[in-house]
Scaffold this active site. Sequence first.
Site, PDB file in Angstrom:
ATOM      1  N   SER A   1       0.031   1.195   3.987  1.00 55.13           N
ATOM      2  CA  SER A   1       1.331   1.477   3.432  1.00 55.13           C
ATOM      3  C   SER A   1       1.561   2.938   3.072  1.00 55.13           C
ATOM      4  CB  SER A   1       1.548   0.622   2.182  1.00 55.13           C
ATOM      5  OG  SER A   1       0.660   1.010   1.153  1.00 55.13           O
TER       6      SER A   1
ATOM      7  N   SER B   1      -4.627   0.794   2.716  1.00 54.96           N
ATOM      8  CA  SER B   1      -3.445   1.665   2.792  1.00 54.96           C
ATOM      9  C   SER B   1      -3.701   3.157   2.688  1.00 54.96           C
ATOM     10  CB  SER B   1      -2.429   1.253   1.735  1.00 54.96           C
ATOM     11  OG  SER B   1      -1.712   0.138   2.195  1.00 54.96           O
TER      12      SER B   1
ATOM     13  N   LYS C   1       2.736   9.744  -3.256  1.00 54.34           N
ATOM     14  CA  LYS C   1       3.235   8.472  -2.743  1.00 54.34           C
ATOM     15  C   LYS C   1       4.269   7.939  -3.723  1.00 54.34           C
ATOM     16  CE  LYS C   1       1.606   3.945  -1.046  1.00 54.34           C
ATOM     17  NZ  LYS C   1       0.443   3.068  -0.778  1.00 54.34           N
TER      18      LYS C   1
END
Length: 492
Positions: free
Chosen positions: A154, A178, A79
């Site tokens: 997210s 997330s 990420k």
Amino acid sequence: MTDLHRLSIRELSEGLANAQFSSRELTEHYLKRIAKIDAQVKSYVTVTPELALAEADAADTLRKAGGANVLTGVPIAHKDIFCTQGIKTTAGSKILDNFISPYDATVVAKGKAAGLVTLGKVNMDEFAMGSTSENSYYGATANPWNLNHVPGGSSGGSAAAVAADLAPFATGTDTGGSIRQPASFCGLTGLKPTYGRVSRFGMIAYASSLDQGGPMARSAEDCAYLMNVMAGHDAKDSTSMNQVVDNYVANLNDTSVKGLRIGIPKQYFNVSGLAEDVKARVEESLKKLEDMGATLVEIDLNMTESYVPTYYLIAPAEASSNLQRFDGVRYGYRCENPVDLMDLYKRSRSEGFGAEVQRRILIGTYALSAGYYDAYYVKAQKVRRLIQQDFLKAFESVDVIAAPSAPTTAYKIGADLTPVEMYLGDIYTLAVNLAGLPAINAPVGFDQNNLPVGLQLIGNYWSESQLLSVVHQYQQATDWHTQRAAIAEENA
Ligand code: GLN
């Protein structure tokens, strides 16, 4: 070999160990898929082919010399919130568009030490604020099951990359859902560990008392392999816990579903906005667990209505403080031709941050300001404690708690929900972060549009092994986790 991207982490590990393929072949295979398919999925912000191939060659050399570990030479996507030395780290923001970290996040460093090969950095909502990945400065990522839908957020890039077979597993972070919600939207398994289990060092901060990194993959078994890498105490993170870490892979069969007491919170299944298909699939999965020997126990979680307002005070309050460092002076975006220092701060921040981030900075600053601090921030902290106590009480009579991960399946891209509508979609995930508990998402079927539905299991503190083990047993008895997204099928 053409189907390397179909192999589980265990199969990749064995294939590399038995010299069925090299890390270079495996890495090239993934890089080719990314080049071919990711223009449609848009999961990667940065692909790092040269670095990946260099790491792959190093892994192959190490293996020949007899120094390989279980995961040496296995590719991963990180990420874009985890700092990577020498590779751009954007956190999905324009303000960090030119940021190259001088050091690796602990999670990234541990991955390197384990021999993982970095394919690149994947997309996310700006500073991890959002539930769709549409809040990224780098554009929306598509859901591999249906490209007109969002992958969730997210950690939407992580979820989309794995679901499209563009990485065998990925790191994610979860401040209010997330990891679990995008895993749910993309048909993956994702684990949000207990607060303090995974180091936050080098993970760009959103809300520090809630942020936690964790694995996203196709199965609980794959997640267990990555947890073995990610978990552990880190002197560089003062809130990381100094206690023994389990071997999550070795423990996969340690918890039996037989006799497991699963709490079913009354309040959770009466939430307005809970889609019928989601409710039905989650109930079917609970029936399956019951057939496997679990006992379903109705429980009360009386604070349910407080989750969204409490989180949406505490998280923005912490964010407004954490994001003060982006001032256009030390690093990151700086506006053109500032006339004075105030102008530089103001314009760098208003030009550099997106709308949702600015909204949260404003809410957080308000909640922390003199005169409102007691009424909002302190009050929210008190409610947070009550929410935690609600869970602790529940865990006196059950082993895990079941819930949907999200009230709906993946939204359409551009659905344009109001902020409050969007926040209400987080109802099932926020309390876990407020209480610091671990929780896992497992895919349990599809809605009428063939979009994945997820079951969430919430455990008591440090019960990651138990959660992974329960989902592993469920996945041995079902095949939802082996289904492939449309775009992955088309490009099999
Ligand atoms: N959707 C939630 C938010 O917007 C959670 C995000 C997260 O876990 N990082 O804050």
